[in-house]
Scaffold this active site. Sequence first.
Site, PDB file in Angstrom:
ATOM      1  N   PHE A 249     -61.161 -66.291   7.534  1.00  0.00           N
ATOM      2  CA  PHE A 249     -62.146 -65.250   7.873  1.00  0.00           C
ATOM      3  C   PHE A 249     -62.111 -64.072   6.895  1.00  0.00           C
ATOM      4  O   PHE A 249     -62.311 -62.929   7.271  1.00  0.00           O
ATOM      5  CB  PHE A 249     -61.981 -64.795   9.332  1.00  0.00           C
ATOM      6  N   LEU A 250     -61.846 -64.409   5.643  1.00  0.00           N
ATOM      7  CA  LEU A 250     -61.888 -63.389   4.591  1.00  0.00           C
ATOM      8  C   LEU A 250     -63.066 -63.636   3.664  1.00  0.00           C
ATOM      9  O   LEU A 250     -63.163 -63.018   2.613  1.00  0.00           O
ATOM     10  CB  LEU A 250     -60.588 -63.433   3.764  1.00  0.00           C
ATOM     11  N   CYS A 260     -71.796 -66.170  19.225  1.00  0.00           N
ATOM     12  CA  CYS A 260     -70.682 -65.393  19.788  1.00  0.00           C
ATOM     13  C   CYS A 260     -70.473 -64.020  19.166  1.00  0.00           C
ATOM     14  O   CYS A 260     -70.443 -63.022  19.880  1.00  0.00           O
ATOM     15  CB  CYS A 260     -69.394 -66.190  19.696  1.00  0.00           C
ATOM     16  N   LYS A 320     -74.224 -71.501  10.153  1.00  0.00           N
ATOM     17  CA  LYS A 320     -73.075 -71.911   9.342  1.00  0.00           C
ATOM     18  C   LYS A 320     -73.179 -73.428   9.173  1.00  0.00           C
ATOM     19  O   LYS A 320     -73.980 -74.081   9.871  1.00  0.00           O
ATOM     20  CB  LYS A 320     -71.752 -71.528  10.005  1.00  0.00           C
TER      21      LYS A 320
HETATM   22  C1  UDX Z   1     -66.777 -68.125  16.879  1.00  0.00           C
HETATM   23  C2  UDX Z   1     -65.253 -68.108  17.001  1.00  0.00           C
HETATM   24  O1  UDX Z   1     -64.653 -68.668  15.811  1.00  0.00           O
HETATM   25  C3  UDX Z   1     -64.809 -68.859  18.242  1.00  0.00           C
HETATM   26  O2  UDX Z   1     -63.393 -68.753  18.391  1.00  0.00           O
HETATM   27  C4  UDX Z   1     -65.513 -68.292  19.462  1.00  0.00           C
HETATM   28  O3  UDX Z   1     -65.154 -68.998  20.637  1.00  0.00           O
HETATM   29  C5  UDX Z   1     -67.022 -68.348  19.255  1.00  0.00           C
HETATM   30  O4  UDX Z   1     -67.381 -67.662  18.063  1.00  0.00           O
HETATM   31  P1  UDX Z   1     -68.617 -69.799  15.914  1.00  0.00           P
HETATM   32  O5  UDX Z   1     -69.615 -68.735  16.207  1.00  0.00           O
HETATM   33  O6  UDX Z   1     -68.927 -71.188  16.343  1.00  0.00           O
HETATM   34  O7  UDX Z   1     -67.212 -69.451  16.599  1.00  0.00           O
HETATM   35  O8  UDX Z   1     -68.406 -69.846  14.325  1.00  0.00           O
HETATM   36  P2  UDX Z   1     -67.368 -69.298  13.246  1.00  0.00           P
HETATM   37  O9  UDX Z   1     -66.911 -70.427  12.437  1.00  0.00           O
HETATM   38  O10 UDX Z   1     -66.336 -68.431  13.828  1.00  0.00           O
HETATM   39  O11 UDX Z   1     -68.363 -68.442  12.303  1.00  0.00           O
HETATM   40  C6  UDX Z   1     -69.099 -67.338  12.807  1.00  0.00           C
HETATM   41  C7  UDX Z   1     -69.918 -66.683  11.711  1.00  0.00           C
HETATM   42  O12 UDX Z   1     -69.086 -66.004  10.780  1.00  0.00           O
HETATM   43  C8  UDX Z   1     -70.740 -67.670  10.861  1.00  0.00           C
HETATM   44  O13 UDX Z   1     -72.002 -67.116  10.608  1.00  0.00           O
HETATM   45  C9  UDX Z   1     -69.932 -67.807   9.590  1.00  0.00           C
HETATM   46  O14 UDX Z   1     -70.714 -68.194   8.504  1.00  0.00           O
HETATM   47  C10 UDX Z   1     -69.389 -66.404   9.445  1.00  0.00           C
HETATM   48  N1  UDX Z   1     -68.144 -66.313   8.657  1.00  0.00           N
HETATM   49  C11 UDX Z   1     -67.010 -66.933   9.079  1.00  0.00           C
HETATM   50  C12 UDX Z   1     -68.124 -65.547   7.491  1.00  0.00           C
HETATM   51  O15 UDX Z   1     -69.132 -64.960   7.085  1.00  0.00           O
HETATM   52  N2  UDX Z   1     -66.951 -65.443   6.786  1.00  0.00           N
HETATM   53  C13 UDX Z   1     -65.795 -66.046   7.181  1.00  0.00           C
HETATM   54  O16 UDX Z   1     -64.773 -65.905   6.489  1.00  0.00           O
HETATM   55  C14 UDX Z   1     -65.835 -66.827   8.362  1.00  0.00           C
END
Ligand code: UDX
Length: 430
Positions: A249-250, A260, A320
Amino acid sequence: MHLTIAGTGYVGLVAGVCFAKVGHHVTCVDIDEKKVEMLNKGLSPIYETDLQEYLQEGLEKGLLHFTTNYREAYKSPDVIFIGVGTPELPDGSANLSYVASVARQIAENVERDCLVVVKSTVPVGTNDKVEQFIKDSLVHPVRIEVASNPEFLAQGTAVHDMMHAQRIVIGVEDKHAEGILRELYKPFNLPVVAVSRRSAEMTKYAANDFLALKISYMNDLANLCELVGANIEDVALGMSYDERIGSRFLKAGIGYGGSCFPKDTKALQYLATQYGYNLRTVSAAVDVNNEQRYKLYRKACNRMITFNGIKVAVLGLAFKAGTDDLRESPSIYNIPLLLDQGALITAFDPVAEENCKRQYQFEMQYASSVEQALTGSQVCFIFTDWPEIRSLSPSVFKQLMRTPLVYDGRNLFNPRAMLEAGVEYYSIGR
Ligand code: UDX
């Protein structure tokens, strides 16, 4: 154990098939007859790795069953899970009407002592209200306990996330409910964190909002990196070796989307406001994300004199990779801006095309491959980190586009390689 699960969305359906997978008897209830019919035939309405296979296995073993008959389903299970949606209301608060209607149905139909478990993401204090509401509305004189058990699964890896969760958080007010939940989760062999109901409810928001904050922090830094001449990817790499920060998540980009993070950040902000508290960290994360969505579009506006009549390739619609979900996806915010300016868009997404056609009446073409979308285009926007896009060779943009001008919201390509291939390339924070 015999379980009933209310709601067959991401949370309810995945929980249902996974509980059946480990040997529990599961009945899933939904009001949508078509969906229930499909599910009983072993067809999953959502795309998730392993879901269809586990679903069919559960049905074949007779451990899994789908129904619209809630009266029967709530009569005598050991545990009832509430896994219905809590969508965002216009003011940012969570809509609890689905949770309330399930609570009412339970109260009117349950005929034996039972543990009701709230899996839906709900504001702190909701479990207390659900318990009071059910107790006040009970038709039969039975003992009902309510526990919280928030769900942390991510779309695209939902089944894996449930089967191999890093922790199970349970919110209980007494040892009896805790014992039932520990027993239920025993076959998964996972760490269980037992806390109070309010702490469990808070943990869900705290975890999601922390991740949203982490992303917004990286996006904020990425914008600064551009100004000072640093590279956010290198900065993230250097940070990631510190175990206190971690490597996930960086990734800076065009902002987080999905069901969410946008919803849960606003819900916690709203909750704080209700108590007269200004939750500044989360507000900042939300503000950064709201601006980040338009980052690429703004960059393109600085470079282009007009989009009118310009052929634009949009690569990726989903919020995503690995999902067909368009909720709060950056593409959905940017496409209307481009269309308003008169752009002629051809979009490609390996799985979200149908959803996009159904939910939005965008005046644009759809391509069946990345190459088709790129052919003859003058500008390309990348909104989703699909492997089909990431694996393209930089020379493909040069060969297929009329003018190779690429705006990448996911930092999928090496800027130097793009430059060497003759592509004018803009990404985030580098
Ligand atoms: C998230 C949480 O990960 C999960 O634990 C919770 O229960 C629900 O919300 P989700 O929304 O399915 O899950 O996707 P996730 O993979 O977490 O990505 C969320 C958003 O963040 C996406 O738009 C993704 O592209 C973005 N993201 C993620 C980033 O921009 N950078 C990152 O490093 C990681």
